[in-house]
Design a protein around this motif. Sequence first.
Motif, PDB file in Angstrom:
ATOM      1  N   VAL A  25       0.631  -1.029  -0.007  1.00 49.34           N
ATOM      2  CA  VAL A  25       0.093   0.092   0.193  1.00 49.34           C
ATOM      3  C   VAL A  25       0.961   1.213   0.042  1.00 49.34           C
ATOM      4  CG1 VAL A  25      -1.869   1.307   1.427  1.00 49.34           C
ATOM      5  CG2 VAL A  25      -1.875  -0.986   1.235  1.00 49.34           C
ATOM      6  N   TYR A  26       0.731   2.014  -1.308  1.00 46.86           N
ATOM      7  CA  TYR A  26       1.640   3.280  -1.278  1.00 46.86           C
ATOM      8  C   TYR A  26       0.765   4.655  -0.752  1.00 46.86           C
ATOM      9  CZ  TYR A  26       4.958   0.537  -3.835  1.00 46.86           C
ATOM     10  OH  TYR A  26       5.944  -0.595  -4.301  1.00 46.86           O
ATOM     11  N   SER A  27      -0.190   4.616  -0.711  1.00 50.28           N
ATOM     12  CA  SER A  27      -0.993   5.836  -0.442  1.00 50.28           C
ATOM     13  C   SER A  27      -2.262   5.683   0.392  1.00 50.28           C
ATOM     14  CB  SER A  27      -1.282   6.628  -1.808  1.00 50.28           C
ATOM     15  OG  SER A  27      -1.952   7.961  -1.214  1.00 50.28           O
ATOM     16  N   THR A  37     -11.005  -0.825  -9.881  1.00 53.51           N
ATOM     17  CA  THR A  37      -9.857  -1.339 -10.881  1.00 53.51           C
ATOM     18  C   THR A  37      -9.983  -0.309 -12.214  1.00 53.51           C
ATOM     19  OG1 THR A  37     -11.538  -2.739 -12.064  1.00 53.51           O
ATOM     20  CG2 THR A  37     -10.303  -3.501 -10.091  1.00 53.51           C
ATOM     21  N   GLY A  38      -8.850  -0.580 -13.104  1.00 50.36           N
ATOM     22  CA  GLY A  38      -8.775  -0.099 -14.236  1.00 50.36           C
ATOM     23  C   GLY A  38      -7.137   0.633 -14.469  1.00 50.36           C
ATOM     24  N   HIS A  39      -6.634   0.871 -13.360  1.00 47.26           N
ATOM     25  CA  HIS A  39      -5.086   1.224 -13.495  1.00 47.26           C
ATOM     26  C   HIS A  39      -4.344   0.024 -13.869  1.00 47.26           C
ATOM     27  CE1 HIS A  39      -4.761   5.348 -12.172  1.00 47.26           C
ATOM     28  NE2 HIS A  39      -5.603   4.910 -11.147  1.00 47.26           N
ATOM     29  N   THR A  40      -3.293   0.044 -14.791  1.00 43.06           N
ATOM     30  CA  THR A  40      -2.714  -1.013 -15.188  1.00 43.06           C
ATOM     31  C   THR A  40      -1.121  -0.921 -14.589  1.00 43.06           C
ATOM     32  OG1 THR A  40      -1.843   0.234 -17.262  1.00 43.06           O
ATOM     33  CG2 THR A  40      -3.884  -1.310 -17.449  1.00 43.06           C
ATOM     34  N   GLY A  41      -0.951  -0.135 -13.673  1.00 38.43           N
ATOM     35  CA  GLY A  41       0.312   0.089 -13.125  1.00 38.43           C
ATOM     36  C   GLY A  41      -0.086   0.306 -11.548  1.00 38.43           C
ATOM     37  N   TYR A  42       1.043   0.304 -10.540  1.00 40.60           N
ATOM     38  CA  TYR A  42       0.988   0.651  -9.186  1.00 40.60           C
ATOM     39  C   TYR A  42       0.138   1.870  -8.913  1.00 40.60           C
ATOM     40  CZ  TYR A  42       4.498  -3.039  -8.135  1.00 40.60           C
ATOM     41  OH  TYR A  42       5.421  -3.920  -8.182  1.00 40.60           O
ATOM     42  N   VAL A  43      -0.575   2.034  -7.956  1.00 40.59           N
ATOM     43  CA  VAL A  43      -1.219   3.411  -7.619  1.00 40.59           C
ATOM     44  C   VAL A  43      -0.651   3.648  -6.486  1.00 40.59           C
ATOM     45  CG1 VAL A  43      -3.505   4.370  -6.727  1.00 40.59           C
ATOM     46  CG2 VAL A  43      -3.617   2.304  -8.172  1.00 40.59           C
ATOM     47  N   TYR A  44       0.199   4.899  -6.814  1.00 41.20           N
ATOM     48  CA  TYR A  44       1.166   5.440  -5.752  1.00 41.20           C
ATOM     49  C   TYR A  44       0.381   6.588  -5.000  1.00 41.20           C
ATOM     50  CZ  TYR A  44       5.285   3.115  -7.958  1.00 41.20           C
ATOM     51  OH  TYR A  44       5.919   2.201  -8.159  1.00 41.20           O
ATOM     52  N   SER A  45      -0.665   7.149  -5.412  1.00 43.22           N
ATOM     53  CA  SER A  45      -1.119   8.261  -4.707  1.00 43.22           C
ATOM     54  C   SER A  45      -2.881   8.400  -4.816  1.00 43.22           C
ATOM     55  CB  SER A  45      -0.600   9.693  -5.051  1.00 43.22           C
ATOM     56  OG  SER A  45      -0.953   9.865  -6.341  1.00 43.22           O
TER      57      SER A  45
END
Length: 79
Positions: free
Chosen positions: A16-18, A53-61
Motif C-alpha cells: 500500500v503506497y497511499s 480497478t482500471g489502472h494497469t500500474g501501481y497506484v502511488y497516490s
Amino acid sequence: NGGELLQTLTGHTGYVYSVAYNTDGSYLASGSADNTIKIWDMSNGGELLQTLTGHTGYVYSVAYNTDGSYLASGSADNT
C-alpha cells in the motif's frame, strides 16, 4: 492515543503506497501495488466497500477533494 495500533485493514495483495481520509473521516481510500484502489467505511469498523480497478500500474497516490465528493489517483501507468 498513545501510538498503539488501532486497526488493520486487509484486502490488498500488494504494498500500500497511499492512504487518504475523506473530509469527515468516514471513508478511507488506499492505493496499492496490486493496481487497485480500495474504499473503506471507517464509520462501520473499516468494512471494505468497493475495489476500484482500471489502472494497469501501481497506484502511488490517492487524494480526496476538499468536500470529499471526488477521489483522484496517480499511477505508474501514467494516469
